[in-house]
Design a protein around this motif. Structure first.
Motif, PDB file in Angstrom:
ATOM      1  N   HIS A 124      27.117  37.333  51.441  1.00  0.00           N
ATOM      2  CA  HIS A 124      27.244  38.254  52.575  1.00  0.00           C
ATOM      3  C   HIS A 124      27.491  37.491  53.881  1.00  0.00           C
ATOM      4  CE1 HIS A 124      26.718  41.883  54.897  1.00  0.00           C
ATOM      5  NE2 HIS A 124      25.809  41.276  55.648  1.00  0.00           N
ATOM      6  N   ALA A 125      26.927  36.298  54.015  1.00  0.00           N
ATOM      7  CA  ALA A 125      27.112  35.484  55.222  1.00  0.00           C
ATOM      8  C   ALA A 125      28.452  34.756  55.220  1.00  0.00           C
ATOM      9  CB  ALA A 125      25.971  34.480  55.357  1.00  0.00           C
ATOM     10  N   GLY A 126      29.178  34.804  54.089  1.00  0.00           N
ATOM     11  CA  GLY A 126      30.469  34.131  54.014  1.00  0.00           C
ATOM     12  C   GLY A 126      30.389  32.717  53.485  1.00  0.00           C
ATOM     13  N   LEU A 127      29.245  32.345  52.965  1.00  0.00           N
ATOM     14  CA  LEU A 127      29.063  31.012  52.376  1.00  0.00           C
ATOM     15  C   LEU A 127      29.322  31.127  50.878  1.00  0.00           C
ATOM     16  CD1 LEU A 127      25.815  30.062  54.309  1.00  0.00           C
ATOM     17  CD2 LEU A 127      28.140  29.274  54.780  1.00  0.00           C
ATOM     18  N   SER A 159      29.403  26.541  61.156  1.00  0.00           N
ATOM     19  CA  SER A 159      30.300  25.740  60.313  1.00  0.00           C
ATOM     20  C   SER A 159      31.658  26.413  60.258  1.00  0.00           C
ATOM     21  CB  SER A 159      29.705  25.590  58.913  1.00  0.00           C
ATOM     22  OG  SER A 159      29.617  26.862  58.306  1.00  0.00           O
ATOM     23  N   GLY A 160      32.602  25.721  59.654  1.00  0.00           N
ATOM     24  CA  GLY A 160      33.958  26.241  59.549  1.00  0.00           C
ATOM     25  C   GLY A 160      34.083  27.292  58.457  1.00  0.00           C
ATOM     26  N   LYS A 161      35.265  27.861  58.376  1.00  0.00           N
ATOM     27  CA  LYS A 161      35.566  28.860  57.352  1.00  0.00           C
ATOM     28  C   LYS A 161      36.555  28.280  56.358  1.00  0.00           C
ATOM     29  CE  LYS A 161      33.277  32.178  59.370  1.00  0.00           C
ATOM     30  NZ  LYS A 161      32.051  32.615  58.825  1.00  0.00           N
ATOM     31  N   GLY A 162      36.677  28.904  55.217  1.00  0.00           N
ATOM     32  CA  GLY A 162      37.639  28.473  54.207  1.00  0.00           C
ATOM     33  C   GLY A 162      37.276  27.125  53.612  1.00  0.00           C
ATOM     34  N   LYS A 163      38.231  26.178  53.699  1.00  0.00           N
ATOM     35  CA  LYS A 163      37.991  24.853  53.137  1.00  0.00           C
ATOM     36  C   LYS A 163      36.969  24.065  53.945  1.00  0.00           C
ATOM     37  CE  LYS A 163      42.392  24.237  50.843  1.00  0.00           C
ATOM     38  NZ  LYS A 163      43.575  23.391  50.683  1.00  0.00           N
ATOM     39  N   ASP A 164      36.759  24.432  55.207  1.00  0.00           N
ATOM     40  CA  ASP A 164      35.788  23.736  56.049  1.00  0.00           C
ATOM     41  C   ASP A 164      34.373  24.271  55.875  1.00  0.00           C
ATOM     42  OD1 ASP A 164      37.759  22.113  57.078  1.00  0.00           O
ATOM     43  OD2 ASP A 164      38.160  23.446  58.772  1.00  0.00           O
ATOM     44  N   ALA A 165      34.201  25.332  55.095  1.00  0.00           N
ATOM     45  CA  ALA A 165      32.867  25.903  54.878  1.00  0.00           C
ATOM     46  C   ALA A 165      31.997  24.874  54.163  1.00  0.00           C
ATOM     47  CB  ALA A 165      32.971  27.176  54.052  1.00  0.00           C
ATOM     48  N   PRO A 166      30.717  24.840  54.488  1.00  0.00           N
ATOM     49  CA  PRO A 166      29.851  23.831  53.863  1.00  0.00           C
ATOM     50  C   PRO A 166      29.599  24.137  52.389  1.00  0.00           C
ATOM     51  CG  PRO A 166      28.541  25.336  55.159  1.00  0.00           C
ATOM     52  CD  PRO A 166      29.987  25.697  55.420  1.00  0.00           C
ATOM     53  N   GLN A 167      29.369  23.089  51.618  1.00  0.00           N
ATOM     54  CA  GLN A 167      28.986  23.234  50.217  1.00  0.00           C
ATOM     55  C   GLN A 167      27.497  23.548  50.184  1.00  0.00           C
ATOM     56  OE1 GLN A 167      30.918  22.768  47.314  1.00  0.00           O
ATOM     57  NE2 GLN A 167      29.142  23.450  46.185  1.00  0.00           N
ATOM     58  N   ALA A 174      28.464  16.352  37.254  1.00  0.00           N
ATOM     59  CA  ALA A 174      28.236  16.462  38.690  1.00  0.00           C
ATOM     60  C   ALA A 174      29.539  16.786  39.408  1.00  0.00           C
ATOM     61  CB  ALA A 174      27.661  15.154  39.225  1.00  0.00           C
ATOM     62  N   LEU A 175      29.422  17.485  40.543  1.00  0.00           N
ATOM     63  CA  LEU A 175      30.576  17.825  41.367  1.00  0.00           C
ATOM     64  C   LEU A 175      30.915  16.695  42.322  1.00  0.00           C
ATOM     65  CD1 LEU A 175      29.766  21.496  42.461  1.00  0.00           C
ATOM     66  CD2 LEU A 175      31.382  20.756  40.741  1.00  0.00           C
ATOM     67  N   ASP A 176      32.200  16.573  42.641  1.00  0.00           N
ATOM     68  CA  ASP A 176      32.607  15.648  43.686  1.00  0.00           C
ATOM     69  C   ASP A 176      32.287  16.289  45.030  1.00  0.00           C
ATOM     70  OD1 ASP A 176      33.620  13.874  41.849  1.00  0.00           O
ATOM     71  OD2 ASP A 176      35.627  14.763  41.882  1.00  0.00           O
ATOM     72  N   GLN A 177      31.840  15.484  45.982  1.00  0.00           N
ATOM     73  CA  GLN A 177      31.509  16.026  47.290  1.00  0.00           C
ATOM     74  C   GLN A 177      31.987  15.067  48.362  1.00  0.00           C
ATOM     75  OE1 GLN A 177      27.349  16.541  46.925  1.00  0.00           O
ATOM     76  NE2 GLN A 177      26.859  14.427  47.325  1.00  0.00           N
ATOM     77  N   ASP A 178      32.512  15.637  49.454  1.00  0.00           N
ATOM     78  CA  ASP A 178      32.998  14.810  50.541  1.00  0.00           C
ATOM     79  C   ASP A 178      32.090  14.875  51.759  1.00  0.00           C
ATOM     80  OD1 ASP A 178      33.650  17.451  50.750  1.00  0.00           O
ATOM     81  OD2 ASP A 178      35.642  17.141  51.578  1.00  0.00           O
ATOM     82  N   LYS A 179      31.376  15.972  51.944  1.00  0.00           N
ATOM     83  CA  LYS A 179      30.428  16.104  53.046  1.00  0.00           C
ATOM     84  C   LYS A 179      29.032  16.347  52.477  1.00  0.00           C
ATOM     85  CE  LYS A 179      32.886  19.404  55.054  1.00  0.00           C
ATOM     86  NZ  LYS A 179      33.225  20.471  55.972  1.00  0.00           N
ATOM     87  N   LYS A 180      28.014  16.113  53.305  1.00  0.00           N
ATOM     88  CA  LYS A 180      26.643  16.356  52.863  1.00  0.00           C
ATOM     89  C   LYS A 180      26.441  17.862  52.689  1.00  0.00           C
ATOM     90  CE  LYS A 180      21.846  15.452  54.071  1.00  0.00           C
ATOM     91  NZ  LYS A 180      21.338  16.771  53.821  1.00  0.00           N
ATOM     92  N   PRO A 181      26.024  18.288  51.496  1.00  0.00           N
ATOM     93  CA  PRO A 181      25.833  19.728  51.270  1.00  0.00           C
ATOM     94  C   PRO A 181      24.535  20.233  51.890  1.00  0.00           C
ATOM     95  CG  PRO A 181      25.238  18.498  49.322  1.00  0.00           C
ATOM     96  CD  PRO A 181      25.783  17.495  50.306  1.00  0.00           C
ATOM     97  N   ILE A 182      24.462  21.539  52.050  1.00  0.00           N
ATOM     98  CA  ILE A 182      23.233  22.201  52.489  1.00  0.00           C
ATOM     99  C   ILE A 182      22.491  22.615  51.224  1.00  0.00           C
ATOM    100  CG2 ILE A 182      22.300  24.211  53.674  1.00  0.00           C
ATOM    101  CD1 ILE A 182      24.798  24.114  55.476  1.00  0.00           C
ATOM    102  N   THR A 183      21.231  22.228  51.124  1.00  0.00           N
ATOM    103  CA  THR A 183      20.444  22.528  49.938  1.00  0.00           C
ATOM    104  C   THR A 183      19.547  23.733  50.200  1.00  0.00           C
ATOM    105  OG1 THR A 183      20.416  20.188  49.357  1.00  0.00           O
ATOM    106  CG2 THR A 183      18.804  21.590  48.273  1.00  0.00           C
TER     107      THR A 183
END
Length: 152
Positions: free
Chosen positions: A129-132, A98-106, A57-66
């Motif tokens: 294409h959306a940058g996610l 949402s943010g870009k780069g490191k702030d982009a959602p998982q 499993a991956l480590d996660q700090d914020k709630k991801p978008i499924t």
């Protein structure tokens, strides 16, 4: 454990110094049982037959978008159905809020095992294409059947 009489104070007894922990243990056991029963029910609501993988499993700090794709090819974003023709706009809206780069959602991508590979790649292309770009493929663990995520 009661204390003996206190001398020099008229024979009064000291207060009880013991704490009865039996009710505390009873309450904690009931709460443990409740959480053990309800935890498996809190998984994602779209029924998807996930493939198996040995990845951890991956480590996660914020709630991801499924993002889920069921066996009929229907796309869901956080359990809300989205028309396939409108996924570009939906993903663009998510990227804009949402943010870009490191702030982009998982993004956790869940796709049914029997689904056409082209359908999954079309959704991944729309996400890109959306940058996610922080997309993880969700699979079932090969050894224990627990849900995990495999990095792309």
């Amino acid at each position: 454990m009661a204390m003996g009489p206190v001398s020099g104070r008229g024979g009064k007894r000291a207060p009880m110094a013991d704490i009865n922990v039996t009710p505390l243990v009873d309450v904690m056991l009931v709460l443990l049982i409740i959480f053990m029963v309800t935890a498996p029910l809190m998984l994602a609501g779209v029924p998807v037959d996930l493939p198996e993988s040995a990845a951890g499993a991956l480590d996660q700090d914020k709630k991801p978008i499924t993002v889920s794709i069921d066996k009929s090819g229907e796309v869901f974003v956080d359990d809300k159905p989205v028309q396939f023709s409108a996924i570009d706009a939906q993903f663009g809206q998510i990227a804009a809020t949402s943010g870009k780069g490191k702030d982009a959602p998982q993004i956790f991508l869940r796709a049914d095992r029997g689904l056409d590979y082209g359908r999954v790649m079309a959704v991944m292309g729309s996400l890109n294409h959306a940058g996610l770009n922080r997309v993880a493929l969700v699979t079932m663990g090969a050894d224990d059947g627990a849900a995990g995520a495999e990095a792309p």
